[in-house]
Design a protein around this motif. Structure first.
Motif, PDB file in Angstrom:
ATOM      1  N   PHE A 149       0.815  -1.213   0.000  1.00 36.94           N
ATOM      2  CA  PHE A 149       0.000   0.000   0.000  1.00 36.94           C
ATOM      3  C   PHE A 149       0.855   1.272   0.000  1.00 36.94           C
ATOM      4  N   ARG A 150       2.144   1.100  -0.189  1.00 38.84           N
ATOM      5  CA  ARG A 150       3.050   2.242  -0.183  1.00 38.84           C
ATOM      6  C   ARG A 150       2.657   3.249  -1.262  1.00 38.84           C
ATOM      7  N   ASP A 151       2.499   4.525  -0.846  1.00 33.57           N
ATOM      8  CA  ASP A 151       2.193   5.653  -1.738  1.00 33.57           C
ATOM      9  C   ASP A 151       0.870   5.486  -2.485  1.00 33.57           C
ATOM     10  N   LEU A 170      -0.691   2.565   8.375  1.00 37.67           N
ATOM     11  CA  LEU A 170      -0.612   2.978   6.974  1.00 37.67           C
ATOM     12  C   LEU A 170      -0.559   4.492   6.791  1.00 37.67           C
ATOM     13  N   ALA A 171      -0.857   5.227   7.865  1.00 34.56           N
ATOM     14  CA  ALA A 171      -0.774   6.691   7.777  1.00 34.56           C
ATOM     15  C   ALA A 171       0.637   7.136   7.416  1.00 34.56           C
ATOM     16  N   ASN A 172       1.628   6.310   7.747  1.00 33.42           N
ATOM     17  CA  ASN A 172       3.021   6.637   7.428  1.00 33.42           C
ATOM     18  C   ASN A 172       3.544   5.840   6.230  1.00 33.42           C
ATOM     19  N   VAL A 173       2.654   5.116   5.568  1.00 31.83           N
ATOM     20  CA  VAL A 173       3.046   4.305   4.416  1.00 31.83           C
ATOM     21  C   VAL A 173       2.317   4.748   3.151  1.00 31.83           C
ATOM     22  N   ALA A 174       1.004   4.875   3.265  1.00 31.05           N
ATOM     23  CA  ALA A 174       0.169   5.213   2.110  1.00 31.05           C
ATOM     24  C   ALA A 174       0.218   6.712   1.811  1.00 31.05           C
ATOM     25  N   GLU A 238     -18.017  10.354  -3.268  1.00 29.10           N
ATOM     26  CA  GLU A 238     -17.170   9.421  -4.005  1.00 29.10           C
ATOM     27  C   GLU A 238     -15.712   9.795  -3.783  1.00 29.10           C
ATOM     28  N   ILE A 239     -14.908   8.801  -3.404  1.00 33.05           N
ATOM     29  CA  ILE A 239     -13.500   9.041  -3.110  1.00 33.05           C
ATOM     30  C   ILE A 239     -12.641   8.192  -4.023  1.00 33.05           C
ATOM     31  N   GLU A 240     -11.699   8.830  -4.684  1.00 31.92           N
ATOM     32  CA  GLU A 240     -10.758   8.084  -5.510  1.00 31.92           C
ATOM     33  C   GLU A 240      -9.801   7.299  -4.604  1.00 31.92           C
ATOM     34  N   CYS A 241      -9.552   6.063  -4.982  1.00 32.32           N
ATOM     35  CA  CYS A 241      -8.636   5.245  -4.177  1.00 32.32           C
ATOM     36  C   CYS A 241      -8.062   4.112  -5.023  1.00 32.32           C
ATOM     37  N   ASP A 242      -6.961   3.568  -4.526  1.00 33.79           N
ATOM     38  CA  ASP A 242      -6.319   2.414  -5.175  1.00 33.79           C
ATOM     39  C   ASP A 242      -6.679   1.115  -4.476  1.00 33.79           C
ATOM     40  N   ALA A 243      -7.117   1.222  -3.218  1.00 31.42           N
ATOM     41  CA  ALA A 243      -7.411   0.023  -2.438  1.00 31.42           C
ATOM     42  C   ALA A 243      -8.545   0.272  -1.462  1.00 31.42           C
ATOM     43  N   PHE A 244      -9.389  -0.747  -1.302  1.00 29.10           N
ATOM     44  CA  PHE A 244     -10.462  -0.713  -0.320  1.00 29.10           C
ATOM     45  C   PHE A 244     -10.295  -1.926   0.585  1.00 29.10           C
ATOM     46  N   VAL A 245     -10.136  -1.664   1.906  1.00 30.11           N
ATOM     47  CA  VAL A 245      -9.868  -2.735   2.872  1.00 30.11           C
ATOM     48  C   VAL A 245     -10.959  -2.747   3.945  1.00 30.11           C
TER      49      VAL A 245
END
Length: 354
Positions: A149-151, A170-174, A238-245
């Protein structure tokens, strides 16, 4: 083919402690667990929740208990097959077993100890139409590798320890972390809640409550999610995202083990508690929360007791003509498979007088 004396299915506290008791008997262990790390529910569901009924520990965090057990069994060098589920079992003519996982990993063992807690855990999935199309393409129900989930822009849904802890991490990774929860109150540890609030104030976490993710969009992977905000206007965002967990916990099921020919009663495995917690199939045992017998209590400390007696039975099974003489660890010490030794200091013999 992985060779071992005892194959333990389930790497929760009971399964881990089995390694220690087996090690005292010079028996080698290997553990299978569908979760990506040892510890079972203690690691996955409530690592920061205190447990009050472990002997010798007035209070111990579930995660710390797992860490202590891992340290305790280190000298006995157990093997692990993690992130895989025990699928099939075959009993050979010599009485040994071959257990194959859902990913095809084969294990050969003299005895099998099912210590799967409440069973194999399957993630609780949100009721979002078509979400299965995005699984492994942006939708994940547990986090195995945070670096994946980096960046990236990540949306996490949930209100328990897992959702809070991974949002913090992930606040310090994503690149961006959005935490969505259907209530304004969280069920996690107080220090985790306070840490999330601090990160929200620092704009490192985007918190949306009370709300829930109601749709996932994208062509061949997740590109955005739709969030329904439960206020008076019932707004949509609506929120743009790369991943939904979505981290809504795990649902326990016996899974494939239910098809192994074992005697099952109310989703638990019946065992002989008068002797060794063996099932109706000789050489297969069930210990911990996964078993049932008259007077059964689903407590970690009971699982520890069951594991101890089970290991004695496996020893006799493998050494039918050999008598084991029980020695207290305070007397006999502990000899690890790694060459280490722990023992109490010897008494000093010295004459007193002139």
């Amino acid at each position: 083919m992985i060779e071992t004396d005892i194959l333990i299915i389930g790497a929760g506290p009971t399964g881990l402690f089995t390694v220690f008791e087996a090690g005292l008997l010079k028996l080698k262990c290997h553990l299978i667990d569908a979760l990506p790390q040892p510890g079972g529910q203690c690691s996955e569901l409530y690592p920061k929740k205190p447990i009050y009924d472990i002997p010798g520990f007035p209070e111990v965090l579930a995660g710390d208990l797992v860490d202590n057990l891992m340290e305790q069994i280190k000298p006995f060098q157990p093997g692990f097959t993690l992130g895989e589920r025990a699928e099939d079992i075959e009993k050979l003519e010599d009485g040994t077993f071959i257990v194959t996982t859902n990913k095809g990993t084969k294990h050969h063992a003299n005895a099998v100890a099912i210590a799967g807690g409440l069973g194999s855990f399957e993630p609780r999935k949100p009721q979002i139409e078509g979400i299965e199309n995005y699984e492994d393409h942006g939708v994940a129900y547990m986090i195995k590798d945070p670096e994946a989930f980096r960046d990236k822009k990540v949306v996490i849904a949930g209100g328990g320890d897992s959702a809070l802890d991974w949002s913090i991490f992930l606040a310090n990774v994503a690149q961006k972390v959005t935490l969505v929860h259907r209530r304004e109150e969280f069920r996690g540890a107080l220090d985790s809640v306070e840490k999330v609030q601090e990160l929200v104030t620092q704009n490192k976490i985007n918190l949306i409550t009370p709300a829930e993710v109601t749709d996932v969009k994208g062509s061949d992977k997740v590109e955005s999610v739709t969030i329904t905000i439960h206020d008076e206007a019932k707004r949509f965002q609506e929120i743009e995202c790369d991943a939904f967990v979505p981290l809504f916990g795990l649902s326990p099921k016996l899974g494939p083990i239910a098809n192994w020919g074992l005697e099952i009663e109310k989703n638990a495995i019946k065992v002989d508690n008068t002797l060794d917690y063996q099932t109706n199939i000789p050489g297969i045992y069930a210990i911990g929360d996964v078993n049932t017998y008259p007077g059964k209590l689903k407590l970690i400390l009971c699982g520890f007791h069951e594991a101890t007696l089970m290991c004695q039975s496996v020893y006799q099974r493998m050494n039918p003509n050999k008598k084991y003489v029980l020695k207290y660890t305070t007397v006999g010490g502990i000899d690890g498979f790694d060459g280490s030794r722990k023992e109490a200091e010897k008494a000093v013999i010295k004459k007193i007088g002139s």
